[in-house]
Design a protein around this motif. Structure first.
Motif, PDB file in Angstrom:
ATOM      1  N   LYS A 188      40.762  16.061 -21.613  1.00  0.00           N
ATOM      2  CA  LYS A 188      40.358  15.447 -20.353  1.00  0.00           C
ATOM      3  C   LYS A 188      39.627  16.388 -19.412  1.00  0.00           C
ATOM      4  N   GLU A 189      39.632  17.677 -19.708  1.00  0.00           N
ATOM      5  CA  GLU A 189      39.045  18.632 -18.782  1.00  0.00           C
ATOM      6  C   GLU A 189      38.409  19.806 -19.508  1.00  0.00           C
ATOM      7  N   VAL A 190      37.556  20.495 -18.777  1.00  0.00           N
ATOM      8  CA  VAL A 190      36.892  21.692 -19.279  1.00  0.00           C
ATOM      9  C   VAL A 190      37.404  22.885 -18.484  1.00  0.00           C
ATOM     10  N   THR A 202      38.439  28.482 -13.438  1.00  0.00           N
ATOM     11  CA  THR A 202      38.472  27.132 -12.868  1.00  0.00           C
ATOM     12  C   THR A 202      38.552  26.131 -14.014  1.00  0.00           C
ATOM     13  N   LYS A 203      38.835  24.896 -13.673  1.00  0.00           N
ATOM     14  CA  LYS A 203      38.778  23.808 -14.647  1.00  0.00           C
ATOM     15  C   LYS A 203      38.413  22.538 -13.899  1.00  0.00           C
ATOM     16  N   TYR A 204      37.814  21.592 -14.614  1.00  0.00           N
ATOM     17  CA  TYR A 204      37.383  20.364 -13.970  1.00  0.00           C
ATOM     18  C   TYR A 204      37.427  19.217 -14.966  1.00  0.00           C
ATOM     19  N   ALA A 205      37.603  18.019 -14.450  1.00  0.00           N
ATOM     20  CA  ALA A 205      37.680  16.834 -15.302  1.00  0.00           C
ATOM     21  C   ALA A 205      36.300  16.468 -15.821  1.00  0.00           C
ATOM     22  N   MET A 206      36.268  15.957 -17.057  1.00  0.00           N
ATOM     23  CA  MET A 206      35.017  15.496 -17.627  1.00  0.00           C
ATOM     24  C   MET A 206      35.315  14.410 -18.656  1.00  0.00           C
ATOM     25  N   ASP A 207      34.518  13.346 -18.652  1.00  0.00           N
ATOM     26  CA  ASP A 207      34.676  12.295 -19.657  1.00  0.00           C
ATOM     27  C   ASP A 207      34.227  12.844 -21.000  1.00  0.00           C
ATOM     28  N   MET A 208      35.147  12.821 -21.957  1.00  0.00           N
ATOM     29  CA  MET A 208      34.863  13.385 -23.268  1.00  0.00           C
ATOM     30  C   MET A 208      34.448  12.311 -24.261  1.00  0.00           C
ATOM     31  N   ASP A 209      33.564  12.681 -25.167  1.00  0.00           N
ATOM     32  CA  ASP A 209      33.263  11.823 -26.306  1.00  0.00           C
ATOM     33  C   ASP A 209      34.493  11.805 -27.203  1.00  0.00           C
ATOM     34  N   LYS A 210      34.990  10.632 -27.550  1.00  0.00           N
ATOM     35  CA  LYS A 210      36.254  10.523 -28.272  1.00  0.00           C
ATOM     36  C   LYS A 210      36.070  10.310 -29.776  1.00  0.00           C
ATOM     37  N   SER A 211      34.909  10.670 -30.303  1.00  0.00           N
ATOM     38  CA  SER A 211      34.737  10.609 -31.749  1.00  0.00           C
ATOM     39  C   SER A 211      35.629  11.668 -32.402  1.00  0.00           C
ATOM     40  N   TYR A 241      42.997  19.456 -32.878  1.00  0.00           N
ATOM     41  CA  TYR A 241      42.122  20.017 -31.853  1.00  0.00           C
ATOM     42  C   TYR A 241      42.662  19.831 -30.440  1.00  0.00           C
ATOM     43  N   TYR A 242      42.897  18.608 -30.002  1.00  0.00           N
ATOM     44  CA  TYR A 242      43.251  18.363 -28.599  1.00  0.00           C
ATOM     45  C   TYR A 242      44.618  18.947 -28.261  1.00  0.00           C
ATOM     46  N   GLU A 243      45.560  18.835 -29.152  1.00  0.00           N
ATOM     47  CA  GLU A 243      46.887  19.390 -28.902  1.00  0.00           C
ATOM     48  C   GLU A 243      46.801  20.910 -28.738  1.00  0.00           C
ATOM     49  N   TYR A 244      46.018  21.534 -29.578  1.00  0.00           N
ATOM     50  CA  TYR A 244      45.909  22.998 -29.535  1.00  0.00           C
ATOM     51  C   TYR A 244      45.227  23.472 -28.256  1.00  0.00           C
ATOM     52  N   TYR A 245      44.075  22.890 -27.918  1.00  0.00           N
ATOM     53  CA  TYR A 245      43.310  23.403 -26.787  1.00  0.00           C
ATOM     54  C   TYR A 245      43.844  22.938 -25.437  1.00  0.00           C
ATOM     55  N   ASP A 246      44.485  21.764 -25.388  1.00  0.00           N
ATOM     56  CA  ASP A 246      45.158  21.380 -24.141  1.00  0.00           C
ATOM     57  C   ASP A 246      46.255  22.391 -23.817  1.00  0.00           C
ATOM     58  N   GLY A 247      47.011  22.772 -24.843  1.00  0.00           N
ATOM     59  CA  GLY A 247      48.055  23.781 -24.649  1.00  0.00           C
ATOM     60  C   GLY A 247      47.473  25.138 -24.309  1.00  0.00           C
ATOM     61  N   PHE A 248      46.360  25.473 -24.936  1.00  0.00           N
ATOM     62  CA  PHE A 248      45.674  26.748 -24.694  1.00  0.00           C
ATOM     63  C   PHE A 248      45.255  26.852 -23.232  1.00  0.00           C
ATOM     64  N   ILE A 249      44.631  25.786 -22.727  1.00  0.00           N
ATOM     65  CA  ILE A 249      44.171  25.778 -21.337  1.00  0.00           C
ATOM     66  C   ILE A 249      45.347  25.876 -20.370  1.00  0.00           C
ATOM     67  N   ASP A 250      46.408  25.127 -20.624  1.00  0.00           N
ATOM     68  CA  ASP A 250      47.567  25.149 -19.735  1.00  0.00           C
ATOM     69  C   ASP A 250      48.246  26.517 -19.714  1.00  0.00           C
ATOM     70  N   LYS A 251      48.210  27.196 -20.847  1.00  0.00           N
ATOM     71  CA  LYS A 251      48.910  28.476 -20.960  1.00  0.00           C
ATOM     72  C   LYS A 251      48.210  29.599 -20.206  1.00  0.00           C
ATOM     73  N   LEU A 252      46.910  29.514 -20.105  1.00  0.00           N
ATOM     74  CA  LEU A 252      46.173  30.596 -19.443  1.00  0.00           C
ATOM     75  C   LEU A 252      46.539  30.672 -17.976  1.00  0.00           C
ATOM     76  N   GLN A 253      46.735  31.875 -17.519  1.00  0.00           N
ATOM     77  CA  GLN A 253      47.125  32.104 -16.130  1.00  0.00           C
ATOM     78  C   GLN A 253      45.900  32.358 -15.267  1.00  0.00           C
ATOM     79  N   LYS A 254      45.907  31.801 -14.066  1.00  0.00           N
ATOM     80  CA  LYS A 254      44.795  32.063 -13.154  1.00  0.00           C
ATOM     81  C   LYS A 254      44.870  33.453 -12.563  1.00  0.00           C
TER      82      LYS A 254
END
Length: 258
Positions: A188-190, A202-211, A241-254
């Protein structure tokens, strides 16, 4: 109800424009001078002053440069701990971006008056995206950034018998190709990441292609490790893919760790 919907639509647009503007700022090189150096336990903390009202983001990286007369030498890396307009506090770290085991290690220590450079490599970046449509959408949004082809990132991983991009191997890849930023698209976000230290800027919402997502990320090459034992034993969690990178993004500390 219509007014409420209009408000949120306008708010969302403004948020997106702010995100674009803030990312452009990350690509504009900044320089500062060290005004103080102090030791805190095993850590060395410097305070820097900018000539203008620049304000850095927690986690941004830079490096210290010493003028030695006939040449300039890199003293070390820095990572922003906190910042206000015109100044910032940073933790000093070893400079590993151009590490060369056959050359002697520099033994210089930071001192007042040294130059500190930020955002020098942020005009180059990698993109990790699930498919070509999302990859192109991110790439085409930032005409001022030179995006390095994701095929090279895949080649880097395969050369080392790896499959998953990780907090450990991504900075090495970015150093090898001179990339300062990394864009990672989740479900859901970049996230925009300082690729030298893996701090999320930073991170921001973006409509993703769901193919159907490609793993470990979108690339035009497909290499299954050449049958090496290292590759067969390596982690392949990014196949989800999504499970891995969603977790990756959440884990990174600002904010950086001392």
């Amino acid at each position: 109800m219509l007014r409420v919907l209009c408000f949120f639509a306008v708010f969302g647009l403004l948020f997106a424009e702010d995100s674009m503007d803030s990312i452009k700022a990350f690509t504009e090189p900044k320089s500062a001078r060290i005004v103080s150096v102090k030791n805190e336990g095993k850590s060395q903390i410097i305070k820097v002053s900018f000539d203008d009202s620049a304000k850095m983001i927690k986690g941004e990286s830079g490096f210290i440069l010493r003028d030695l007369g006939s040449y300039e030498a890199i003293v070390g890396s820095v990572e922003v701990l906190d910042s206000k307009e015109g100044s910032a506090s940073c933790i000093v770290k070893p400079f590993v971006e151009l590490e060369q085991k056959f050359l002697p290690e520099p033994r210089l220590q930071p001192k007042e008056g040294d130059l500190v450079l930020f955002r020098q490599f942020n005009d180059k970046a990698f993109i990790i995206a699930p498919n070509e449509a999302t990859y192109r959408k991110i790439r085409d949004s930032y005409g001022y950034i030179n995006f390095i082809n994701s095929d090279l990132l895949m080649g880097f991983l395969n050369q080392r018998g790896k499959y998953d991009p990780t907090e450990k191997n991504l900075p090495i890849a970015c150093s090898q190709y001179g990339a300062g930023l990394l864009f990672i698209a989740g479900s859901k976000e970049v996230a925009v990441i300082d690729c030298q230290n893996m701090s999320r800027l930073t991170k921001y919402a973006m409509d993703m292609d769901k193919s159907e997502p490609q793993s470990p990320f979108y690339t035009r090459v497909n290499f299954e490790g050449g049958g090496s034992l290292t590759y067969s034993l390596s982690s392949k969690k990014s196949r989800q893919y999504y499970e891995y990178y969603d977790g990756f993004i959440d884990k990174l500390q600002k904010s950086p760790k001392k």
